[in-house]
Design a protein around this motif. Structure first.
Motif, PDB file in Angstrom:
ATOM      1  N   ARG A 105       0.823  -1.097  -0.049  1.00 48.19           N
ATOM      2  CA  ARG A 105      -0.031   0.004  -0.032  1.00 48.19           C
ATOM      3  C   ARG A 105       0.825   1.158  -0.118  1.00 48.19           C
ATOM      4  O   ARG A 105       2.028   1.314   0.692  1.00 48.19           O
ATOM      5  CB  ARG A 105      -0.911  -0.138   1.204  1.00 48.19           C
ATOM      6  CG  ARG A 105      -1.675  -1.024   1.292  1.00 48.19           C
ATOM      7  CD  ARG A 105      -2.744  -1.034   2.372  1.00 48.19           C
ATOM      8  NE  ARG A 105      -2.327  -1.019   3.751  1.00 48.19           N
ATOM      9  CZ  ARG A 105      -3.000  -0.694   4.797  1.00 48.19           C
ATOM     10  NH1 ARG A 105      -4.289  -0.627   4.554  1.00 48.19           N
ATOM     11  NH2 ARG A 105      -2.299  -0.393   6.033  1.00 48.19           N
TER      12      ARG A 105
ATOM     13  N   LEU B 138      -3.780  -6.961  -1.243  1.00 46.89           N
ATOM     14  CA  LEU B 138      -5.249  -7.897  -1.047  1.00 46.89           C
ATOM     15  C   LEU B 138      -4.674  -9.274  -0.957  1.00 46.89           C
ATOM     16  O   LEU B 138      -3.511  -9.619  -1.473  1.00 46.89           O
ATOM     17  CB  LEU B 138      -5.795  -7.663  -2.308  1.00 46.89           C
ATOM     18  CG  LEU B 138      -6.498  -6.253  -2.841  1.00 46.89           C
ATOM     19  CD1 LEU B 138      -6.604  -6.187  -4.379  1.00 46.89           C
ATOM     20  CD2 LEU B 138      -7.740  -6.129  -2.282  1.00 46.89           C
TER      21      LEU B 138
ATOM     22  N   GLU C 155      -3.310  -9.736  -5.870  1.00 50.28           N
ATOM     23  CA  GLU C 155      -2.387  -8.591  -5.755  1.00 50.28           C
ATOM     24  C   GLU C 155      -1.191  -9.104  -5.310  1.00 50.28           C
ATOM     25  O   GLU C 155      -0.915  -9.905  -4.393  1.00 50.28           O
ATOM     26  CB  GLU C 155      -2.887  -7.748  -4.857  1.00 50.28           C
ATOM     27  CG  GLU C 155      -1.858  -6.443  -4.669  1.00 50.28           C
ATOM     28  CD  GLU C 155      -2.323  -5.064  -3.878  1.00 50.28           C
ATOM     29  OE1 GLU C 155      -3.426  -5.197  -3.172  1.00 50.28           O
ATOM     30  OE2 GLU C 155      -1.614  -4.344  -3.834  1.00 50.28           O
TER      31      GLU C 155
ATOM     32  N   GLU D 250      -6.514   6.456  -6.908  1.00 51.17           N
ATOM     33  CA  GLU D 250      -7.756   6.505  -6.356  1.00 51.17           C
ATOM     34  C   GLU D 250      -8.286   8.017  -6.745  1.00 51.17           C
ATOM     35  O   GLU D 250      -9.408   8.109  -7.134  1.00 51.17           O
ATOM     36  CB  GLU D 250      -7.758   6.367  -4.995  1.00 51.17           C
ATOM     37  CG  GLU D 250      -8.956   6.502  -4.392  1.00 51.17           C
ATOM     38  CD  GLU D 250      -9.054   6.625  -2.768  1.00 51.17           C
ATOM     39  OE1 GLU D 250      -8.165   6.893  -2.304  1.00 51.17           O
ATOM     40  OE2 GLU D 250     -10.193   6.565  -2.117  1.00 51.17           O
TER      41      GLU D 250
ATOM     42  N   ILE E  57     -14.061   0.299  -6.393  1.00 51.20           N
ATOM     43  CA  ILE E  57     -12.786   0.271  -5.661  1.00 51.20           C
ATOM     44  C   ILE E  57     -12.995  -0.695  -4.496  1.00 51.20           C
ATOM     45  O   ILE E  57     -13.979  -0.242  -3.630  1.00 51.20           O
ATOM     46  CB  ILE E  57     -12.358   1.664  -5.089  1.00 51.20           C
ATOM     47  CG1 ILE E  57     -11.949   2.596  -6.292  1.00 51.20           C
ATOM     48  CG2 ILE E  57     -10.977   1.043  -4.308  1.00 51.20           C
ATOM     49  CD1 ILE E  57     -11.253   3.838  -5.854  1.00 51.20           C
TER      50      ILE E  57
ATOM     51  N   ASP F 279     -11.537  -2.609  -2.014  1.00 52.98           N
ATOM     52  CA  ASP F 279     -10.410  -2.970  -1.105  1.00 52.98           C
ATOM     53  C   ASP F 279     -10.666  -4.084   0.115  1.00 52.98           C
ATOM     54  O   ASP F 279     -11.840  -3.856   0.510  1.00 52.98           O
ATOM     55  CB  ASP F 279      -9.817  -1.550  -0.605  1.00 52.98           C
ATOM     56  CG  ASP F 279      -8.508  -1.804   0.169  1.00 52.98           C
ATOM     57  OD1 ASP F 279      -7.660  -2.699  -0.412  1.00 52.98           O
ATOM     58  OD2 ASP F 279      -8.122  -0.698   0.800  1.00 52.98           O
ATOM     59  N   HIS F 280      -9.877  -4.822   0.156  1.00 54.38           N
ATOM     60  CA  HIS F 280     -10.102  -5.812   1.141  1.00 54.38           C
ATOM     61  C   HIS F 280      -9.112  -5.847   2.408  1.00 54.38           C
ATOM     62  O   HIS F 280      -8.232  -5.041   2.391  1.00 54.38           O
ATOM     63  CB  HIS F 280      -9.786  -7.428   0.651  1.00 54.38           C
ATOM     64  CG  HIS F 280     -10.730  -7.874  -0.271  1.00 54.38           C
ATOM     65  ND1 HIS F 280     -10.864  -9.059  -0.791  1.00 54.38           N
ATOM     66  CD2 HIS F 280     -11.509  -7.283  -1.091  1.00 54.38           C
ATOM     67  CE1 HIS F 280     -11.748  -9.114  -1.923  1.00 54.38           C
ATOM     68  NE2 HIS F 280     -12.343  -8.096  -2.096  1.00 54.38           N
ATOM     69  N   LYS F 281      -9.871  -5.960   3.512  1.00 54.06           N
ATOM     70  CA  LYS F 281      -9.037  -5.869   4.695  1.00 54.06           C
ATOM     71  C   LYS F 281      -9.539  -7.068   5.549  1.00 54.06           C
ATOM     72  O   LYS F 281     -10.526  -7.701   5.363  1.00 54.06           O
ATOM     73  CB  LYS F 281      -9.750  -4.796   5.607  1.00 54.06           C
ATOM     74  CG  LYS F 281      -9.443  -3.342   4.904  1.00 54.06           C
ATOM     75  CD  LYS F 281      -9.431  -2.065   5.998  1.00 54.06           C
ATOM     76  CE  LYS F 281      -9.139  -0.937   5.335  1.00 54.06           C
ATOM     77  NZ  LYS F 281      -9.588  -0.461   4.079  1.00 54.06           N
TER      78      LYS F 281
ATOM     79  N   HIS G 162      -2.011   0.739  -5.259  1.00 53.34           N
ATOM     80  CA  HIS G 162      -2.796  -0.381  -4.499  1.00 53.34           C
ATOM     81  C   HIS G 162      -4.266  -0.312  -4.744  1.00 53.34           C
ATOM     82  O   HIS G 162      -5.352  -1.285  -4.936  1.00 53.34           O
ATOM     83  CB  HIS G 162      -2.207  -0.489  -3.052  1.00 53.34           C
ATOM     84  CG  HIS G 162      -3.199  -1.282  -2.269  1.00 53.34           C
ATOM     85  ND1 HIS G 162      -3.403  -2.670  -2.079  1.00 53.34           N
ATOM     86  CD2 HIS G 162      -4.296  -0.778  -1.406  1.00 53.34           C
ATOM     87  CE1 HIS G 162      -4.379  -3.011  -1.287  1.00 53.34           C
ATOM     88  NE2 HIS G 162      -4.788  -1.744  -0.736  1.00 53.34           N
ATOM     89  N   LEU G 163      -4.621   1.038  -4.348  1.00 50.73           N
ATOM     90  CA  LEU G 163      -6.163   1.556  -4.223  1.00 50.73           C
ATOM     91  C   LEU G 163      -6.971   1.399  -5.683  1.00 50.73           C
ATOM     92  O   LEU G 163      -7.913   0.794  -5.717  1.00 50.73           O
ATOM     93  CB  LEU G 163      -6.371   2.591  -3.569  1.00 50.73           C
ATOM     94  CG  LEU G 163      -6.177   2.828  -1.953  1.00 50.73           C
ATOM     95  CD1 LEU G 163      -6.065   4.211  -1.734  1.00 50.73           C
ATOM     96  CD2 LEU G 163      -7.417   2.020  -1.190  1.00 50.73           C
TER      97      LEU G 163
ATOM     98  N   GLY H  89      -8.155  -1.773  -6.777  1.00 49.80           N
ATOM     99  CA  GLY H  89      -9.448  -2.265  -6.252  1.00 49.80           C
ATOM    100  C   GLY H  89     -10.219  -2.364  -7.515  1.00 49.80           C
ATOM    101  O   GLY H  89     -11.465  -3.136  -7.231  1.00 49.80           O
TER     102      GLY H  89
END
Ligand SMILES: Cc1cc2nc3c(=O)[nH]c(=O)nc-3n(C[C@H](O)[C@H](O)[C@H](O)COP(=O)(O)OP(=O)(O)OC[C@H]3O[C@@H](n4cnc5c(N)ncnc54)[C@H](O)[C@@H]3O)c2cc1C
Length: 606
Positions: free
Chosen positions: A323, A343, A440, A452, A472, A474-476, A527-528, A531
């Motif tokens: 990121r 990700l 990713e 982004e 977008i 994005d995974h967490k 990174h974003l 997404g």
């Protein structure tokens, strides 16, 4: 070093692999392809091969293997196997020792001159593995490192020394997921001679029956609505993640590539080297994943569609991973500090219902799962996600293993301990993916890095082409799961709605290696921004544009950057038509269209 009478047997070249699966995913990290006993808790049939002893004598037996659960449990490994030579079992059980790949000593035995038979016998069906067997008269332990195994193969395996020139092509495409297939087809149909190199036996990448991810994103939208029809020619016509094998229509993908006369397909070859002269790739070398022979393929242009940016990295291209801090691109959702989080990767799975009771071992080597942390599900979907905080390249095998480990641990709890276990009494674990489905890793950098801010503020570029259609996404790590496990294994998706956004063509070629394109998840995005760009129909259209751009390079004698600078109008003309066949095509790619996105700011077709 073993002496000259040593006998080296590569697992992938055994006469009969029995129920063992040849696994070539991690050659880069482990030095070898290997055989994997992926029996989902049922021992797989023996792997058997004949070998010849030239000199009678006492031989020490070593097998290169590892204890794959050692990182998470002190219990005895379920990944163990025994060895039987000429009908006699050796007393040693292999696979319960070193957590790293290493030669494990199994004792010695007398072998007469002549032919012998070795059988590798899996005990539990829980992913025992070995890459080679060494029978040696030397009592010195061989070098178990990645370099060590490569050196041994060079010494004892003749094919590991073979290198052939496989020709010269207009475009060399590394990786045949959706992006690589589309790049190859589109260039070939425009008259470019294409080499397509794929390191597995099937095509389609994550959309193959190996990984079983359904195609997402929309086709035929934005400035160039003809882009994407190619997917109607080979995309599966049913939707779904983690469904039965036939849903993914591997044959349809193979057919279309084999029928294309300008494509030469190199199946089962992993791109592992690049010759670069003055910032330009001249050739790549690729290693066969079973016998380790090599080919060299020359080209005018190259496309990295490996997902991991492998060719770009080998060629010295600029790349990024993890990121970016908010200060790097001014992205509103970026963290304060850059870090390595990506990700995660997934190993999907499912169970099926049988007529009678089905057992699954009550394992003592798994994760400690409780009623509160168990997943009461019959299918491990996209959100079974691992390795977000790990290195998706260097630690890829560990990440894959952890994905299997959590799937087995949860299933064992559900089958044997959950209060609702009766509901699962006839359920049988039928499929657990063993090929790591990645989202990713490395991204190769081009003259433009899409961010982004570009997407959210709709800052478009003159070379905007392929349209995004996904949020977008994005995974967490799932907060509840992460609070209970040191290494989280579930994720949540954080969705930011977006307008359809035209990705600049300059995200599809390298800023530092002049004849390198890229398409797929390794394009030039933050990174974003990944997404939204990573969904497979979008990756496929990026490949299609790369193929068309390669034909412009050929026709106008320019490099990728020259297409942007001098011939953008040519590329735009081609994108108006796209690379699909003319005539009616099956309308088979609408089954999972997203609902219309809010505040549509759709660009008119050109
Ligand atoms: C569980 C999961 C769920 C997802 N959900 C969705 C979804 O619902 N919809 C969607 O569209 N996308 C989804 N994605 C994302 C999507 O699958 C990826 O972003 C996409 O597959 C990237 O495409 P690609 O062609 O770049 O890479 P891949 O599909 O990974 O294909 C790359 C190919 O290159 C081969 N290769 C790699 N290295 C080499 C080498 N050195 N030499 C030769 N060949 C090589 C690989 O074996 C692979 O076959 C999901 C991903 C996962 C893991």
């Amino acid at each position: 070093m073993p002496d000259d009478s040593s006998i080296f047997l590569a697992g992938t070249l055994f006469d009969d692999k029995g129920g063992w699966t040849a696994d070539s995913q991690f050659i880069e990290q482990t030095g070898s392809s290997y055989l994997l006993a992926h029996g989902l808790g049922n021992p797989v049939a023996d792997a058997v091969t004949e070998f010849k002893v030239e000199r009678h004598g006492e031989y020490h037996i070593y097998i290169r293997t590892r204890n794959w659960i050692a990182g998470w449990s002190d219990a005895n490994s379920p990944g163990v196997f025994s060895v039987n030579i000429d009908g006699k079992a050796l007393p040693h059980l292999f696979g319960n020792a070193s957590p790293d790949w290493d030669w494990e000593y199994g004792g010695s035995l007398m072998l007469e001159h002549g032919r012998h038979l070795i059988k590798i016998h899996d005990l539990y069906g829980f992913d025992a593995r070995f890459d080679s067997v060494l029978l040696t008269t030397s009592d010195k332990k061989p070098d178990g490192s990645t370099e060590g195994i490569r050196a041994l193969r060079k010494k004892y395996l003749s094919s590991a020394n073979e290198e052939k020139d496989a020709g010269h092509f207009g475009l060399v495409v590394a990786g045949a997921g959706c992006a690589g297939m589309c790049a190859a087809l589109s260039a070939a149909r425009d008259g470019v001679k294409v080499a397509l190199i794929q390191d597995r036996d099937v095509l389609g990448g994550n959309n193959s029956s190996e990984v079983r991810v359904g195609l997402g994103g929309r086709l035929n939208i934005g400035k160039y609505p003809s882009l994407g029809y190619l997917l109607n020619e080979f995309g599966p016509s049913a939707k779904g993640n983690a469904r039965p094998q036939e849903i993914y229509e591997d044959d349809k993908k193979m057919d279309i590539i084999l029928k294309e006369k300008n494509i030469t397909l190199f199946l089962g070859y992993k791109v592992s080297g690049a010759e670069v002269i003055n910032g330009r790739i001249v050739s790549v070398s690729a290693e066969r994943v079973d016998d380790y022979s090599r080919i060299r393929i020359g080209g005018d242009l190259f496309a990295d569609c490996t997902g991991d940016g492998t060719l770009g990295v080998l060629a010295g291209a600029d790349w990024a991973m993890g990121r970016e801090a908010a200060s790097v691109y001014g992205e509103p959702s970026a963290p304060e500090k850059s870090d390595g989080q990506t990700l995660g990767a997934s190993l999907q799975w499912y169970c099926v219902e049988e007529d009678g009771p089905q057992e699954f071992p009550d394992i003592d080597w798994g994760l400690r799962i409780s009623e509160g942390t168990a997943q009461k599900v019959r299918r491990g979907q996209w959100y079974w996600e691992v390795g977000m905080l790990d290195d998706q390249i260097a630690e890829a095998e560990m990440i894959r293993d952890y994905g299997m480990y959590v799937a087995y641990s949860n299933w064992s709890f559900v089958k044997n301990h959950a209060s609702y276990r009766e509901e699962y009494s006839k359920s049988r674990l039928a499929w657990v993916c063993h090929v790591l489905g990645k989202r990713e890793s490395r991204r190769l950098l081009g003259p433009v890095v899409l961010t982004e801010r570009d997407l959210r503020e709709f800052r478009t570029y003159p070379d905007g082409c392929v349209s995004t259609s996904w949020y977008i996404d994005d995974h967490k790590p799932d907060p509840y799961n992460a609070a209970h496990f040191k290494d989280p294994w579930l994720s949540i998706g954080c969705l930011t709605p977006l307008d359809y956004y035209p990705i600049p063509f300059r995200c599809f070629f390298s800023r530092s290696v002049c004849n390198l394109f890229m398409a797929g998840r390794d394009i030039s995005v933050s990174h974003l921004a990944l997404g939204t760009t990573r969904v497979m129909r979008t990756c496929g259209m990026a490949g299609e544009v790369v193929g068309l751009a390669a034909s412009v390079c050929k026709a106008r004698g320019v490099l990728p950057r020259g297409v942007y600078r001098y011939c953008l109008a040519d590329l735009q003309e081609l994108m108006k038509k796209g690379a699909a066949k003319e005539g009616p095509l099956p309308d088979n790619q609408r089954f999972n269209e997203q609902k219309p996105l809010p505040t549509p700011r759709l660009l008119k077709p050109e």
